[in-house]
Design a protein around this motif. Structure first.
Motif: not given
Length: 434
Positions: A164-177
């Motif tokens: 539901g959030g799209g891959w850009p949002e997932v990429a941002a989560r990985m940056v936070d990680a």
């Protein structure tokens, strides 16, 4: 005296076309005075619109530049003009034992800054920081694993995106990680063609799963996974360990705009070891990447390789002398051997998208489905090459077999450098003959 660079190599250092044009107007002796060359550097005074001439100095090692002009471009037109003057007229820039004080002070400062940094003051604190980051990356990999599984259950055509959030949002989560490698690959999923999406999902899933079980992997593969996830080893730390000294042939370079940076990929191959190496250099807007070596030349130097199952990326260490022109075209191999070598690289590192290759006696051919390189036994489609590079390749070949260096991968072959029948090198992507 430094070996003279070609005009094309000098122009490849320019940050843009306007800088190249302006540099050409400063390539004659008229605006220059007190020029000199020695101790790995080049300097001179350039008369501009004011009463005080601009002080320009260039160190050949990186190369690196300094000019008193107010330009925000790097290198500026004065540095490029001085390099063009030096490369084109041996009499215009005399050899000198010592640089003037203003140039010597800048050169001394660079050499002092190049000294290895001191060891961390608190190794225990550094280990704690590393442990905290490893834990954050592990949590990010686990989350990514779940996101991928959820998307596959929904179906790749589901417009709801990654959970539901799209891959850009997932990429941002990985940056936070603190996992930039996972972030970059997640971001790319939105731009993959339909026929490549499943493979992209599978490779990202494999990388996330591999990091979750990194303690069970053989150490060379574990190092590869860490690097792909985004862990890097500091250049100074690498150079403090084992290095490979060789006469490295500069196979070619390619600049890629990765907004807002320009990334320069520069490939080498050891004359004794036969080992390939990839150096990366970055340039901010208005600046060309700092690292530049003449294509087709030999450089005796030490390289330190990033650890992994199939080490390719390296950092440049101490140099031993100045680059010298290679006697001719490099040793090359047929298309079938290059494909086999790429297969070996993928077997060692499944996330390898391409591998450097020098192809022997190939001809460029324009077909209805696109350009190809053929050695009469096998053919490779040409991929990710601008139209002007393809026509330059065809012009050098003239229908005759030539030696071509480039990146060989599952999408095809990206040409970077071509050698004609006389062994002269022509860069296809960053400025022509070297």
């Amino acid at each position: 005296m430094e070996e003279r660079w070609s005009t094309e190599h000098v122009l490849s250092l320019a940050p843009d076309a306007a800088a190249r044009k302006a540099a050409g107007e400063l390539s004659s002796p008229a605006p220059w005075s007190r020029t000199g060359c020695g101790q790995g550097a080049l300097w001179g005074l350039c008369q501009g619109g004011g009463s005080t001439p601009y002080r320009t100095v260039i160190e050949f090692t990186a190369p690196a530049y300094q000019c008193s002009c107010p330009s925000r471009k790097f290198p500026c037109k004065h540095a490029l003009g001085l390099l063009l003057l030096w490369s084109g007229d041996r009499q215009a820039v005399p050899a000198a034992a010592e640089p003037p004080d203003w140039a010597g002070a800048w050169l001394a400062g660079r050499r002092q800054r190049a000294e290895p940094p001191a060891a961390p003051a608190d190794p225990a604190a550094a280990r704690r920081r590393a442990d905290r980051r490893a834990a954050k990356v592990a949590a990010g990999a686990a989350e990514l694993h779940l996101r991928l599984a959820d998307r596959v259950r929904r179906g790749l055509a589901d417009p709801g995106g990654a959970a539901g959030g799209g891959w850009p949002e997932v990429a941002a989560r990985m940056v936070d990680a603190q996992a930039p490698g996972l972030a970059s690959r997640a971001r790319e999923l939105d731009h993959l063609p339909a026929d490549g999406q499943l493979a992209g999902y599978a490779l990202l899933h494999l990388l996330a799963a591999a990091y979750e079980r990194i303690g069970e992997l053989p150490e060379p593969l574990a190092r590869t996974v860490r690097a792909r996830v985004g862990f890097t080893t500091d250049s100074a730390e690498l150079l403090a360990g084992p290095t490979v000294r060789d006469h490295w042939l500069v196979l070619g370079s390619r600049d890629v705009l990765d907004d807002p940076l320009t990334t320069r990929r520069l490939w080498l191959r050891g004359a004794k070891t036969g080992r390939p190496a990839l150096l990366l250099s970055y340039g901010r807007p208005g600046q060309a990447p700092e690292l530049s070596l003449p294509t087709g030349w030999l450089l005796e130097a030490e390289l330190a390789f990033q650890p992994g199952a199939q080490p390719l990326r390296a950092v440049l260490g101490p140099r031993h002398g100045s680059p010298t022109p290679a006697p001719g075209a490099p040793r090359a191999e047929p298309v079938a051997a290059a494909l086999a070598r790429y297969g070996e690289a993928v077997a060692a590192d499944p996330w390898t998208e391409s591998w450097p290759a020098v192809l022997r006696e190939v001809r460029p051919v324009a077909t209805a489905s696109g350009w190809q390189l053929t050695d009469r036994q096998h053919a490779l489609p040409l991929h990710d090459a601008p139209e002007r590079a393809l026509w330059r390749l065809a012009a050098v070949s003239g229908g005759r077999p030539v030696t071509v260096f480039g990146d060989c991968g599952h999408r095809g072959f990206t040409p970077v450098t071509v050698w004609d029948e006389q062994g002269r090198a022509t860069g296809l992507t960053t400025g022509g003959a070297a």
